[in-house]
Design a protein around this motif. Structure first.
Motif, PDB file in Angstrom:
ATOM      1  N   GLY A 113      -0.183   1.273  -8.818  1.00 27.81           N
ATOM      2  CA  GLY A 113      -0.694   0.149  -8.038  1.00 27.81           C
ATOM      3  C   GLY A 113      -1.086   0.552  -6.636  1.00 27.81           C
ATOM      4  O   GLY A 113      -0.707  -0.081  -5.654  1.00 27.81           O
ATOM      5  N   LYS A 114      -1.889   1.606  -6.538  1.00 26.28           N
ATOM      6  CA  LYS A 114      -2.297   2.063  -5.214  1.00 26.28           C
ATOM      7  C   LYS A 114      -3.296   1.099  -4.584  1.00 26.28           C
ATOM      8  O   LYS A 114      -3.274   0.899  -3.379  1.00 26.28           O
ATOM      9  CB  LYS A 114      -2.912   3.465  -5.320  1.00 26.28           C
ATOM     10  CG  LYS A 114      -1.845   4.533  -5.442  1.00 26.28           C
ATOM     11  CD  LYS A 114      -2.430   5.932  -5.440  1.00 26.28           C
ATOM     12  CE  LYS A 114      -3.099   6.265  -6.745  1.00 26.28           C
ATOM     13  NZ  LYS A 114      -2.189   6.230  -7.902  1.00 26.28           N
ATOM     14  N   SER A 115      -4.147   0.493  -5.413  1.00 20.95           N
ATOM     15  CA  SER A 115      -5.191  -0.348  -4.819  1.00 20.95           C
ATOM     16  C   SER A 115      -4.610  -1.496  -4.006  1.00 20.95           C
ATOM     17  O   SER A 115      -5.135  -1.842  -2.953  1.00 20.95           O
ATOM     18  CB  SER A 115      -6.128  -0.908  -5.885  1.00 20.95           C
ATOM     19  OG  SER A 115      -6.004  -0.249  -7.096  1.00 20.95           O
ATOM     20  N   GLN A 129       5.001  -0.402  -2.215  1.00 18.92           N
ATOM     21  CA  GLN A 129       3.814  -1.133  -1.751  1.00 18.92           C
ATOM     22  C   GLN A 129       4.065  -1.896  -0.448  1.00 18.92           C
ATOM     23  O   GLN A 129       3.275  -1.807   0.488  1.00 18.92           O
ATOM     24  CB  GLN A 129       3.337  -2.127  -2.825  1.00 18.92           C
ATOM     25  CG  GLN A 129       2.581  -1.477  -3.970  1.00 18.92           C
ATOM     26  CD  GLN A 129       2.269  -2.454  -5.092  1.00 18.92           C
ATOM     27  OE1 GLN A 129       2.967  -3.456  -5.268  1.00 18.92           O
ATOM     28  NE2 GLN A 129       1.240  -2.166  -5.870  1.00 18.92           N
ATOM     29  N   ARG A 134       5.744  -3.730  -5.814  1.00 18.67           N
ATOM     30  CA  ARG A 134       6.573  -2.760  -6.508  1.00 18.67           C
ATOM     31  C   ARG A 134       6.468  -1.390  -5.840  1.00 18.67           C
ATOM     32  O   ARG A 134       5.622  -1.182  -4.984  1.00 18.67           O
ATOM     33  CB  ARG A 134       6.210  -2.695  -7.982  1.00 18.67           C
ATOM     34  CG  ARG A 134       4.838  -2.198  -8.267  1.00 18.67           C
ATOM     35  CD  ARG A 134       4.605  -2.290  -9.761  1.00 18.67           C
ATOM     36  NE  ARG A 134       3.334  -1.724 -10.126  1.00 18.67           N
ATOM     37  CZ  ARG A 134       2.763  -1.884 -11.312  1.00 18.67           C
ATOM     38  NH1 ARG A 134       3.348  -2.609 -12.224  1.00 18.67           N
ATOM     39  NH2 ARG A 134       1.611  -1.335 -11.582  1.00 18.67           N
ATOM     40  N   GLY A 142      -1.375   4.439 -12.060  1.00 18.10           N
ATOM     41  CA  GLY A 142      -0.963   3.173 -12.650  1.00 18.10           C
ATOM     42  C   GLY A 142       0.102   2.476 -11.822  1.00 18.10           C
ATOM     43  O   GLY A 142       0.561   1.395 -12.158  1.00 18.10           O
ATOM     44  N   ASP A 172       5.661  -9.889  -7.182  1.00 13.49           N
ATOM     45  CA  ASP A 172       6.397  -9.058  -6.237  1.00 13.49           C
ATOM     46  C   ASP A 172       5.718  -7.717  -6.030  1.00 13.49           C
ATOM     47  O   ASP A 172       5.072  -7.218  -6.939  1.00 13.49           O
ATOM     48  CB  ASP A 172       7.808  -8.807  -6.784  1.00 13.49           C
ATOM     49  CG  ASP A 172       8.847  -9.310  -5.821  1.00 13.49           C
ATOM     50  OD1 ASP A 172       8.663  -9.042  -4.612  1.00 13.49           O
ATOM     51  OD2 ASP A 172       9.804  -9.976  -6.258  1.00 13.49           O
TER      52      ASP A 172
HETATM   53  P1  ADP Z   1      -3.448   3.196  -9.448  1.00 15.02           P
HETATM   54  O1  ADP Z   1      -4.702   3.154  -8.609  1.00 15.02           O
HETATM   55  O2  ADP Z   1      -2.228   3.491  -8.652  1.00 15.02           O
HETATM   56  O3  ADP Z   1      -3.565   4.074 -10.655  1.00 15.02           O
HETATM   57  P2  ADP Z   1      -3.978   0.421  -9.862  1.00 15.02           P
HETATM   58  O4  ADP Z   1      -4.105   0.065  -8.451  1.00 15.02           O
HETATM   59  O5  ADP Z   1      -5.222   0.523 -10.680  1.00 15.02           O
HETATM   60  O6  ADP Z   1      -3.175   1.776 -10.022  1.00 15.02           O
HETATM   61  O7  ADP Z   1      -2.946  -0.568 -10.555  1.00 15.02           O
HETATM   62  C1  ADP Z   1      -2.508  -0.354 -11.873  1.00 15.02           C
HETATM   63  C2  ADP Z   1      -2.100  -1.657 -12.520  1.00 15.02           C
HETATM   64  O8  ADP Z   1      -0.903  -2.155 -11.912  1.00 15.02           O
HETATM   65  C3  ADP Z   1      -3.140  -2.757 -12.381  1.00 15.02           C
HETATM   66  O9  ADP Z   1      -3.269  -3.370 -13.648  1.00 15.02           O
HETATM   67  C4  ADP Z   1      -2.550  -3.700 -11.340  1.00 15.02           C
HETATM   68  O10 ADP Z   1      -2.965  -5.012 -11.549  1.00 15.02           O
HETATM   69  C5  ADP Z   1      -1.055  -3.528 -11.580  1.00 15.02           C
HETATM   70  N1  ADP Z   1      -0.237  -3.822 -10.383  1.00 15.02           N
HETATM   71  C6  ADP Z   1      -0.422  -3.367  -9.126  1.00 15.02           C
HETATM   72  N2  ADP Z   1       0.536  -3.831  -8.283  1.00 15.02           N
HETATM   73  C7  ADP Z   1       1.360  -4.610  -9.016  1.00 15.02           C
HETATM   74  C8  ADP Z   1       2.546  -5.386  -8.736  1.00 15.02           C
HETATM   75  N3  ADP Z   1       3.067  -5.443  -7.499  1.00 15.02           N
HETATM   76  N4  ADP Z   1       3.116  -6.060  -9.761  1.00 15.02           N
HETATM   77  C9  ADP Z   1       2.589  -6.005 -11.016  1.00 15.02           C
HETATM   78  N5  ADP Z   1       1.486  -5.308 -11.343  1.00 15.02           N
HETATM   79  C10 ADP Z   1       0.864  -4.606 -10.375  1.00 15.02           C
END
Ligand code: ADP
Ligand code: ZN
Length: 606
Positions: free
Chosen positions: A45-47, A23, A20, A43, A18
């Protein structure tokens, strides 16, 4: 319809069931062609916010990212998930660059990572112009703003992207931005009435702990041994010299450490970073030069031996703990010396006065976080303009004995501010409270006020702390940045009427590490044996493929496997973080280990 497709991409490619935070909304906004500003904690999940639309769209997604090591990690991660991506930057050999460009021209890649320098000029600029770009993502977008805490000159020209790609929507992403920085990002990047999404800054799995410095090495050693003896962590120090000293001293006390700072050669840095990424139970002692490139999700603690210069920095640095969502600690010690050092650094830079003012304010807020008797999390979140309840998990919540009722003192301060007309700064307010007969007070006749001297029995420092805390909790605000005059806010009336509590922290004896709370003890996993076996398997595979273990699977996925005990690939796909590519590559090996474990443990039961 589109929603279902996006969800499918998320599951199939990235293994997440899903979306979060925001997103989904962010992705929809960008796919609707709108410029979008996404503020999401580290952390969070910006990517995913640009990787999923990149796979959904026809053209190429350009990702502007400030650090070469970060780009490299992201591209490897994507390739592991079966997505073709490349980067273009100054560290590449001519041959690698040519190869990457070939892939781009042949439409073999969906994402192209570029660094901001040189992006807009010369050869690279021309090359990019000719491409079919469907989305531009700008990571760490706060670097574009002078109001932010990591201003980078390379970022200032990114606004010109709008000249080259007027029709392409821009997605700006950052973890830390107050409202002023937010509007500055939008302005600098010339975004067209952007949609703005602010996700919660709460990191409930992080336990905040801030105490006064006594003997830093002993405090740190004890903290690690008592709470994180088997864990990986980061220790931040302000100077290179201190980094080297602490790394050595910790090693002498039996910890496995590496030192990291900007004075190392690029090769040394790479080696240390790699050691940190690959090994279990390792502590990196570092200046803040170590950070942006860290993707490791299982950092269990971040310790600060020196005070960061702003809450933004503190939040970003502590945010490197527990990206996998498991219990982690942000631990910090501070002392008066920090305040002096940081103030000195700030006052002796050649930055202009308006910059310094902002910096002073940021430092003050950081200090109030240290001094507050309120819940740390609540204070932190309120800085990011987010309301919350007491967390029952920080040192303030767990050690309420070290606080006292500051209501009367707070009311005294508010009364003085009110009676003197809300046009004076902190120094003047404290003088009136303490019955100072300085000329300015006498000239204005403020010695005749009923409030003159109502705080004479307490020290200047005490009143400064009360003022900082009032400021921090928005009971007062800075009306005028130039004169730093203080005014009452809409909230102050509640406090004057005694309708809300005002709790203060005793600053002398707040040293000891907060009691261990049942909540934060490392989550017990029943199937520890299996977990260890899976971890070993992960290590072997990582070694074979020459990638860090977490690129194969995060701890969270391993825990999930222990919970679910999947029996076949269909069930394996249900595990958090398992997409099709990883299922194909690693499913068999992990399923085999899990199967063997299930067999032996059911025999044990019989
Ligand atoms: P940010 O760039 O925001 O610091 P990342 O994009 O590196 O964060 O994501 C951080 C972690 O969260 C990664 O391990 C990624 O796989 C996880 N993640 C991202 N989106 C989701 C989601 N929808 N559900 C579960 N895990 C997620
Ligand atoms: Zn709390």
């Amino acid at each position: 319809m589109r929603d279902a497709q996006l969800q499918e991409i998320l599951k199939q490619t990235f293994g997440h069931s899903d979306f979060r935070f925001d997103q989904r909304e962010i992705i929809n906004s960008i796919l609707d062609g709108k410029d979008t500003l996404a503020i999401m904690p580290t952390g969070g999940g910006k990517s995913v916010c640009y990787q999923v639309p990149a796979l959904f769209s026809d053209g190429i997604t350009l990702v502007v990212s400030p650090l070469i090591s970060l780009m490299h990690d992201q591209v490897i991660n994507l390739q592991e998930n079966g997505v073709e991506a490349v980067y273009l930057n100054s560290s590449q050999s001519a041959q690698a660059k040519r190869l990457a460009e070939e892939k781009i021209v042949n439409k073999e890649v969906k994402l192209v990572y570029v660094s901001p320098e040189g992006l807009l000029s010369g050869y690279l600029g021309n090359f990019l112009k000719g491409l079919n770009v469907s989305l531009i993502a700008i990571d760490e977008a706060h670097c574009v703003s002078q109001w932010g805490h990591e201003f980078r000159k390379d970022y200032t020209r990114l606004g010109e992207l709008k000249d080259i790609f007027p029709e392409v929507p821009i997605l700006a992403l950052t973890a830390t931005a107050d409202s002023r920085t937010r509007s500055d990002i939008a302005y600098q990047l010339r975004m067209n009435s952007p949609e703005i999404f602010v996700s919660s800054f709460d990191r409930p799995n992080i336990k905040y702990n801030i105490c006064e410095r006594k003997n830093e090495l002993l405090q740190l050693d004890r903290f690690i041994k008592e709470h994180h003896a088997k864990d990986t962590g980061i220790v931040y120090c302000l100077s290179r010299k201190k980094v080297e000293r602490i790394a050595k001293e910790l090693a002498d006390l039996g910890h496995k450490t590496v030192a990291y700072h900007a004075g190392l050669s690029p090769e040394e840095r790479e080696r240390e970073q790699e050691a940190f990424n690959k090994e279990e139970k390792i502590i990196v002692v570092a200046t803040i030069a170590f950070g942006m490139g860290i993707d490791r999700p299982d950092v269990r603690f971040v310790a600060h031996l020196d005070l960061p210069k702003s809450i933004e920095s503190y939040y970003q640095e502590t945010g490197r703990a527990g990206r996998d969502g498991k219990p982690s600690t942000a631990w910090m010690i501070y002392g008066l010396q920090d305040v002096i050092k940081l103030t000195q650094m700030l006052e002796t830079t050649d930055a202009n006065e308006s910059y310094k003012k902002v910096a002073r304010h940021k430092l003050d807020s950081m200090l109030s976080l240290c001094e507050t008797g309120q819940c740390r999390r609540k204070t932190l979140l309120s800085y990011f303009e987010e309301e919350s309840q007491d967390c029952q998990n920080c040192d303030s919540c767990l050690n309420p004995g070290e606080t006292f009722d500051g209501m009367i003192d707070a009311q005294k301060v508010l009364s003085v501010i009110f009676k003197t007309g809300q046009i004076f700064g902190a120094g003047y307010i404290v003088d009136v409270l303490r019955k100072s007969k300085n000329a300015k007070i006498l000239d204005r006749g403020h010695d005749k006020l009923s409030v003159f001297g109502i705080g004479a029995e307490k020290s200047k420092n005490h009143w400064n702390v009360v003022l900082r805390q009032l400021l921090n909790l928005n009971y007062i605000y800075i009306k005028n940045w130039e004169y730093r005059s203080l005014g009452l806010t809409a909230k102050s009336a509640e406090l004057l009427k005694g309708q809300v509590p005002f709790i203060m922290r005793e600053t002398k004896e707040n040293l000891i590490v907060a009691k261990r709370s049942a909540k934060t003890i490392e989550a017990n996993h029943d199937r520890l044996d299996l977990f260890n076996q899976l971890r070993e398997l992960r290590r072997e595979l990582a070694e074979e493929k020459k990638v860090p273990p977490y690129v194969i699977f995060g701890d969270k996925s391993l825990h999930d496997m222990c919970q679910l005990l999947p029996r076949n690939t269909d069930e394996f796909l249900l595990v958090n973080g398992v997409g099709e590519s990883k299922c194909t590559n690693y499913g068999e090996a992990f399923l085999k280990t899990i199967h063997q474990y299930s067999q032996t443990s059911s025999q044990n039961i019989l």
